[in-house]
Write a protein that holds these residues in place. Sequence first.
Motif, PDB file in Angstrom:
ATOM      1  N   ASN A 154       0.801  -1.161  -0.131  1.00 56.23           N
ATOM      2  CA  ASN A 154       0.145   0.057   0.067  1.00 56.23           C
ATOM      3  C   ASN A 154       0.749   0.995  -0.062  1.00 56.23           C
ATOM      4  O   ASN A 154       0.623   2.087  -0.733  1.00 56.23           O
ATOM      5  CB  ASN A 154      -0.719   0.107   1.125  1.00 56.23           C
ATOM      6  N   LYS A 187       2.335   1.690  -3.225  1.00 55.25           N
ATOM      7  CA  LYS A 187       1.030   1.788  -4.295  1.00 55.25           C
ATOM      8  C   LYS A 187       0.721   3.259  -4.186  1.00 55.25           C
ATOM      9  O   LYS A 187       0.554   3.928  -4.927  1.00 55.25           O
ATOM     10  CB  LYS A 187       0.031   0.772  -4.000  1.00 55.25           C
ATOM     11  N   TYR A 188       0.217   3.884  -2.934  1.00 54.02           N
ATOM     12  CA  TYR A 188      -0.084   5.045  -2.869  1.00 54.02           C
ATOM     13  C   TYR A 188       0.814   6.296  -2.581  1.00 54.02           C
ATOM     14  O   TYR A 188       0.833   7.169  -2.240  1.00 54.02           O
ATOM     15  CB  TYR A 188      -1.284   4.924  -1.628  1.00 54.02           C
ATOM     16  N   ASP A 242       4.930   6.342   4.842  1.00 56.25           N
ATOM     17  CA  ASP A 242       5.036   6.803   3.424  1.00 56.25           C
ATOM     18  C   ASP A 242       4.680   8.344   3.208  1.00 56.25           C
ATOM     19  O   ASP A 242       4.314   8.788   4.328  1.00 56.25           O
ATOM     20  CB  ASP A 242       4.283   5.851   2.540  1.00 56.25           C
ATOM     21  N   ILE A 292      -4.970   9.434   3.588  1.00 57.95           N
ATOM     22  CA  ILE A 292      -6.225   8.952   3.745  1.00 57.95           C
ATOM     23  C   ILE A 292      -6.839  10.157   4.079  1.00 57.95           C
ATOM     24  O   ILE A 292      -6.676  10.560   5.182  1.00 57.95           O
ATOM     25  CB  ILE A 292      -6.307   8.090   4.721  1.00 57.95           C
ATOM     26  N   ARG A 316     -12.645   1.513  -0.060  1.00 55.46           N
ATOM     27  CA  ARG A 316     -11.508   2.327  -0.894  1.00 55.46           C
ATOM     28  C   ARG A 316     -11.616   3.640  -0.616  1.00 55.46           C
ATOM     29  O   ARG A 316     -12.837   4.205  -1.001  1.00 55.46           O
ATOM     30  CB  ARG A 316     -11.476   1.740  -2.263  1.00 55.46           C
ATOM     31  N   ALA A 317     -10.758   4.582  -0.191  1.00 54.30           N
ATOM     32  CA  ALA A 317     -11.147   6.001  -0.220  1.00 54.30           C
ATOM     33  C   ALA A 317     -11.020   6.785  -1.312  1.00 54.30           C
ATOM     34  O   ALA A 317     -10.672   5.970  -2.576  1.00 54.30           O
ATOM     35  CB  ALA A 317      -9.838   6.587   0.479  1.00 54.30           C
ATOM     36  N   ALA A 336      -8.121   7.130  -3.708  1.00 54.85           N
ATOM     37  CA  ALA A 336      -7.537   5.722  -3.922  1.00 54.85           C
ATOM     38  C   ALA A 336      -7.930   5.062  -5.200  1.00 54.85           C
ATOM     39  O   ALA A 336      -7.579   4.187  -5.835  1.00 54.85           O
ATOM     40  CB  ALA A 336      -7.330   4.741  -2.900  1.00 54.85           C
ATOM     41  N   GLY A 376      -6.638  -1.783  -6.879  1.00 53.59           N
ATOM     42  CA  GLY A 376      -6.989  -2.379  -5.463  1.00 53.59           C
ATOM     43  C   GLY A 376      -8.253  -2.928  -5.273  1.00 53.59           C
ATOM     44  O   GLY A 376      -9.062  -2.730  -6.125  1.00 53.59           O
ATOM     45  N   THR A 377      -8.238  -3.921  -4.257  1.00 54.22           N
ATOM     46  CA  THR A 377      -9.610  -4.401  -4.126  1.00 54.22           C
ATOM     47  C   THR A 377     -10.266  -3.974  -2.582  1.00 54.22           C
ATOM     48  O   THR A 377     -11.461  -4.215  -2.451  1.00 54.22           O
ATOM     49  CB  THR A 377      -9.463  -5.991  -3.935  1.00 54.22           C
ATOM     50  N   GLY A 378      -9.777  -3.346  -1.639  1.00 54.46           N
ATOM     51  CA  GLY A 378     -10.146  -2.721  -0.671  1.00 54.46           C
ATOM     52  C   GLY A 378     -10.601  -3.960   0.460  1.00 54.46           C
ATOM     53  O   GLY A 378     -10.984  -3.997   1.328  1.00 54.46           O
ATOM     54  N   GLY A 437      -7.138  -5.571   1.694  1.00 53.86           N
ATOM     55  CA  GLY A 437      -5.842  -5.987   2.311  1.00 53.86           C
ATOM     56  C   GLY A 437      -6.084  -5.451   3.588  1.00 53.86           C
ATOM     57  O   GLY A 437      -5.485  -6.387   4.813  1.00 53.86           O
ATOM     58  N   LEU A 438      -6.378  -4.288   4.131  1.00 53.39           N
ATOM     59  CA  LEU A 438      -6.199  -3.969   5.338  1.00 53.39           C
ATOM     60  C   LEU A 438      -7.334  -4.830   6.147  1.00 53.39           C
ATOM     61  O   LEU A 438      -7.161  -4.710   7.366  1.00 53.39           O
ATOM     62  CB  LEU A 438      -6.643  -2.407   5.423  1.00 53.39           C
TER      63      LEU A 438
END
Length: 389
Positions: free
Chosen positions: A290, A293-294, A318, A323, A337-338, A341, A346-348, A350-351
Motif C-alpha cells: 500500500n 502503491k499510494y 510513506d 487518507i 477504498r478511499a 485511492a 486495488g480491491t479494498g 488488504g487492510l
Amino acid sequence: MELKEKIGFYKVCFDSMQAGILVFNDFGEIVIANTPISIYFEYSTYELQNLKVCTLFKDCSVFKNFQQNPEKKKFKSLVELTGVKKSGAKLIVEASFGKISYEGNNYFKLLLTDITRRKKKEIKIQSLNVQLEEEVKLRNIELESVVQKLRKSLSKEKELNFLKTKFIALASHEFKTPLAAILSSTELMAKYSDLDNVEKRNEHLKKIKSMISHLNHMLDDLLTLENIEAGEINLSLSNFKLSDLIKNISANTKPFLKKKQQLIFENEQDCEIYHDNKIITIILKNLIYNAIKYSNEKETIKVCVLTNKRNIYFTIEDHGIGIPISEQNLIFNRFFRAKNALYYPGTGIGLNIVKGYVQNLNGTISFESVENKGTIFKVQLPKMNNNHG
Ligand code: ADP
C-alpha cells in the motif's frame, strides 16, 4: 334349598366378591363387612363388626355428608378415599355409595376397590411425565442452540459466498489491467529483441515480473480472506531471525517500487523471535504494498522493526496520497477504498485481512495520515511463549 342354606349360600357369594362391601347404620356402626374388607383393612370380620366406619378412614366427614344428603351429585360417581389399616398403614380405595332401607331402618353401603397399586403407578407415571417434560425442555433448549448455531453458520456461509462473488467481480476487473500490461510489455519486448535494446527489454521484463507478483498478491488475498472467514487461522509458530523475515519481504516487495522509489528497512536489533512467520509476512507485505502503491515516484518508504521483552513493533511510513480525514474511520472495512485511492488498482480487502490477523494475534494496529502528506501505520504484536526453548 332351605332358607337357612340359602343364607349360608348368600354369605359365601358375599364373601367371594372381589370388591369390598361394607354396610353401616345411622350411627356409623359397621353392620356387615365381607371378607375383602377384612383383607383390605387387616381386621378380622369379627373385629370389624365392633368398629365404626370412621375408624377405617382418614376423613370421616364424607360419611356424615352422605348420611345427610345421599342424593348429592358427588355420591353418584366413584369417590376416592384414604383408608387406614389396623397397622396404621394407608390404602387408597375407590368407593361407590348407596343407601338401603331394611325393616324401616336406613343403612348405608359402600362398595370398595383397593386402588393403592394403581395409584402408586399413576404417581410414578406422573413423576416420570414431569421428568420427561423437564428432559424435553432441556432437549428443546439444546435443539434451539443447535438451530441458532446452524443459522449462524448458514448466514456466515451466505456472507462468504457474497464476499467471494464480490471479490471475484473486483478481482477479475483488477486482473485485466496487469494482464493487459503484461501483454503489451511482451509485444514491445518482441520488437526490442530485433533492435537488441537490452535496457528497454529489461525494463519490460521488470514490469512483467511486478505485474505477475501483483496478480499473485491478489490471489493470496483471496485465499487468506477465505481462511479468515472460515475461522481457520491456525498459527504455525517457529523460531526465525527478524533480519531473514525482512530480507524476504524486501525481496518480495521491491519489484513493486516505482521509479526511484526507495524502500528502507530499519531494525535496531537483529534478534530471533518465536512467532508465525507467514502471518507477519502477510501483514507487513500488505502495508508495504500500500505504501508503495499510494506513493509517487522518488518517494521513500520507511519500515521500522523494534522489539522489547513482550512485543514486536512495526511502523510503515510513506509520503504518499494519505487518507482523507473523513474516511479514516472506514479504511479497515472490507472492500472500502478511499475516494483518492480510486485511481490506483486495488480491491479494498488488504487492510481488512491485516486487521483480522493482528486481532487474532492479540495485537493492535493504528495509523496516522494526512491527505497529500503521507501515512504511517503502526502494528504491535505480543511475542509468543516458546516453552520448548
Ligand atoms: P486496496 O489498497 O486494495 O484498495 P486496502 O484494504 O489495502 O485495499 O486499503 C483500503 C484503503 O485504505 C485503500 O483503498 C486506500 O484508500 C487506503 N489506504 C491504505 N493504505 C494507504 C496508504 N499507505 N496511503 C494512502 N491510503 C491508503
